[in-house]
Design an enzyme around this catalytic site. Structure first.
Site, short mmCIF file in Angstrom:
data_model
loop_
_atom_site.label_atom_id
_atom_site.label_comp_id
_atom_site.label_asym_id
_atom_site.label_seq_id
_atom_site.Cartn_x
_atom_site.Cartn_y
_atom_site.Cartn_z
N LYS A 217 -16.03 61.94 16.53
CA LYS A 217 -16.39 61.78 18.07
C LYS A 217 -17.09 60.35 17.95
O LYS A 217 -16.81 59.57 18.82
CB LYS A 217 -17.41 62.83 18.36
N CYS A 271 -21.69 58.18 27.56
CA CYS A 271 -20.85 58.18 26.40
C CYS A 271 -20.68 57.04 25.68
O CYS A 271 -21.61 56.78 24.52
CB CYS A 271 -19.57 59.00 26.61
N1 LIG Z 1 -20.02 64.12 30.17
C1 LIG Z 1 -18.82 63.84 29.39
O1 LIG Z 1 -17.97 63.16 29.97
C2 LIG Z 1 -19.10 63.92 28.18
C3 LIG Z 1 -17.88 63.70 27.29
C4 LIG Z 1 -17.91 64.15 26.03
C5 LIG Z 1 -18.99 64.62 25.47
N2 LIG Z 1 -20.01 64.78 26.22
C6 LIG Z 1 -21.25 65.33 25.66
O2 LIG Z 1 -21.62 66.78 26.04
C7 LIG Z 1 -22.93 66.91 25.92
C8 LIG Z 1 -23.44 67.74 27.26
O3 LIG Z 1 -22.98 66.60 28.10
P1 LIG Z 1 -23.01 66.83 29.93
O4 LIG Z 1 -22.37 65.44 30.39
O5 LIG Z 1 -22.29 68.08 30.14
O6 LIG Z 1 -24.46 66.90 30.37
P2 LIG Z 1 -25.09 67.37 31.67
O7 LIG Z 1 -26.61 66.49 31.82
O8 LIG Z 1 -24.12 67.30 32.63
O9 LIG Z 1 -25.45 68.96 31.37
C9 LIG Z 1 -26.22 69.41 30.38
C10 LIG Z 1 -26.89 70.82 31.02
O10 LIG Z 1 -27.59 71.29 30.06
C11 LIG Z 1 -28.86 71.81 30.57
N3 LIG Z 1 -29.91 72.08 29.50
C12 LIG Z 1 -30.43 71.17 28.73
N4 LIG Z 1 -31.19 71.79 27.83
C13 LIG Z 1 -30.78 73.05 27.72
C14 LIG Z 1 -30.98 74.15 26.98
N5 LIG Z 1 -32.00 74.10 26.16
N6 LIG Z 1 -30.58 75.39 27.25
C15 LIG Z 1 -29.64 75.49 28.25
N7 LIG Z 1 -29.28 74.45 29.26
C16 LIG Z 1 -29.92 73.35 28.92
C17 LIG Z 1 -29.28 70.91 31.56
O11 LIG Z 1 -30.17 71.46 32.52
C18 LIG Z 1 -27.88 70.38 32.12
O12 LIG Z 1 -27.53 71.27 33.26
C19 LIG Z 1 -23.62 65.78 25.76
O13 LIG Z 1 -23.90 65.71 24.28
C20 LIG Z 1 -22.61 64.53 25.84
O14 LIG Z 1 -23.01 63.49 25.02
C21 LIG Z 1 -20.20 64.58 27.48
#
Ligand SMILES: NC(=O)c1ccc[n+]([C@@H]2O[C@H](COP(=O)([O-])OP(=O)(O)OC[C@H]3O[C@@H](n4cnc5c(N)ncnc54)[C@H](O)[C@@H]3O)[C@@H](O)[C@H]2O)c1
Length: 417
Positions: A217, A271
């Protein structure tokens, strides 16, 4: 296969899934699983998010997701809550931001560690634990260590890393169609968790170990950053030589083995601009190229700001008045509403802070706390200098392109040049 084909699906579908973190990744994943017949508990620490989802609404903009959520909430297949409850599969999708205070930004995996501690008391034999958050190499192993520290018996508990590759704006399709990688802490974990994904993914699913999947990744996003950096560096070289970069790239790409990407205002978002630091902070000595790419992409944004300032200085000298500058686009990439880590925002904010008169156009949002948003034609009419910062589809209509070209707009993303 660890289950016979005929009863594998039935066994899996009876499983209760807990998705932890209901943001851009977790919420679509929870919706898809629920739509595939799993009984899903979605967990988020943000109570507003939880109550919104339970009303069948969503807090993010993503095509088709609202329909999925409405449907699975009304059928009772998905329930959101603020704490974990006992399940059979745990999918961790919490944020992994950067610790910005460090000299070299490094990943903050606290949310992953907290989520792991929160599931510990519920883990039993046969459970699957999947990490989807982008994570530094070794994080999946850390999950295992934390569970052991919490006194969990991990006999017949299967843990794997499965990175997300979805493109915002196409998440509901790409979650199903993209090829995926499953990297377990054991061969058995990889196989069982691959079986789980095969129930809702139509793309190919490749098996590997956890460390390779974590590195994969990070390598993918560093590769993208590096290739954009090359295009951005070329754009600065060409500007000095008075060569049209867009023509140059089109010509160079006629070579059968060359595919130069498009230059931009810089690399933003949560990202591609972030994940290379996960590699750099783990191994500064061997990541010189990746570090250079980060520097070049950040430098490109400063170059854009300087370019605009120079044009302003010429305008001031000619007219004696400070020009109105229209910034077209604020999102971190075309055709989305997401402003997180946006380089277009950085340009507009820097200029605003330094006292320039800024007008903004962002067709994908209704309002902004700092900027007054205008429609495109009013912004063009009311400005002296127009800068195209994001290649939104609204700026690509031929009448708009002609107008932008005619007024000598500064095109930083190849809308009309
Ligand atoms: N958004 C993308 O396009 C994308 C693509 C690939 C990978 N990722 C990865 O996926 C992961 C999540 O990204 P995202 O964009 O969904 O983040 P985001 O900020 O949109 O959502 C994360 C959610 O997790 C919640 N949260 C935080 N700590 C928590 C806990 N201990 N228990 C329960 N909920 C909790 C937050 O309140 C939030 O609603 C990251 O590591 C990111 O790098 C994101």
């Amino acid at each position: 296969m660890y289950y016979e084909q005929f009863d594998r699906i039935e066994i899996m579908k009876e499983k209760k899934v807990c998705v932890i973190g209901l943001g851009y990744i977790g919420l679509p994943t929870a919706a898809l699983l629920a739509n595939n017949g799993f009984s899903v508990i979605g967990v988020d620490i943000n109570l507003d998010v939880v109550s919104k989802i339970n009303e069948g609404k969503i807090q993010i903009i993503e095509p088709d997701l609202d329909q999925f959520i409405k449907s699975v909430i009304s059928k009772g297949q998905l329930k959101a809550q603020s704490t974990v409850s006992c399940s059979d599969v745990y999918v961790i999708c919490v944020p992994t931001p950067l610790k910005e205070n460090d000299k070299i930004p490094s990943p903050n995996i606290d949310h992953v560690l907290t989520a792991t501690r929160n599931i510990a008391q519920f883990i039993k034999s046969g459970d699957l634990i999947i990490l989807e958050s982008t994570s530094p190499v070794g994080t999946t192993k850390k999950i295992q260590e934390i569970l052991i520290d919490c006194g969990v018996n991990l006999t017949d508990v299967h843990i794997a890393y499965c990175p997300e590759r979805v493109l915002p704006g196409k998440i509901m399709t790409e979650l199903i169609k993209n090829d995926r990688i499953v990297g377990g802490l054991s061969i058995k974990a990889t196989k069982i968790i691959k079986d789980f994904y095969s129930l809702f993914v139509s793309g190919k699913i490749y098996e590997t170990d956890a460390k390779t999947a974590e590195m994969c990744k990070l390598a993918e996003n560093s590769y993208r950053d590096l290739n954009v950096a090359f295009a951005n560096e070329l754009s600065m070289i060409c500007d000095k030589q008075k060569i049209n970069i867009w023509n140059l790239i089109e010509l160079a790409n006629k070579h059968p083995r060359v595919n130069i990407l498009q230059p931009s205002t810089g690399v933003g978002g949560h990202c591609i601009a972030i994940d290379p630091w996960f590699l750099i902070s783990q191994d500064t000595k061997n990541t010189k190229l990746i570090q250079s790419a980060r520097k070049v992409n950040n430098q490109k944004t400063k170059w854009v700001i300087d370019k605009i300032k120079n044009i302003c200085a010429i305008h001031m000298k000619k007219t004696g008045v400070s020009p109105n500058i229209a910034c077209l686009g604020l999102a971190f990439k075309p055709d989305i509403d997401d402003l997180r880590e946006s380089k277009a925002i950085e340009v507009a904010e820097t200029l605003l802070t330094e006292g320039y008169n800024i007008i903004t156009v962002e067709p994908n949002i209704d309002s902004h706390a700092k900027f007054q948003l205008l429609n495109l034609s009013d912004a063009i009419d009311q400005s002296d200098i127009v800068c195209v910062l994001v290649k939104h589809k609204e700026f690509l209509a031929s009448s708009v392109k002609d107008k932008l070209k005619k007024i000598g707009a500064l095109d930083f993303c190849g809308v009309f040049s």
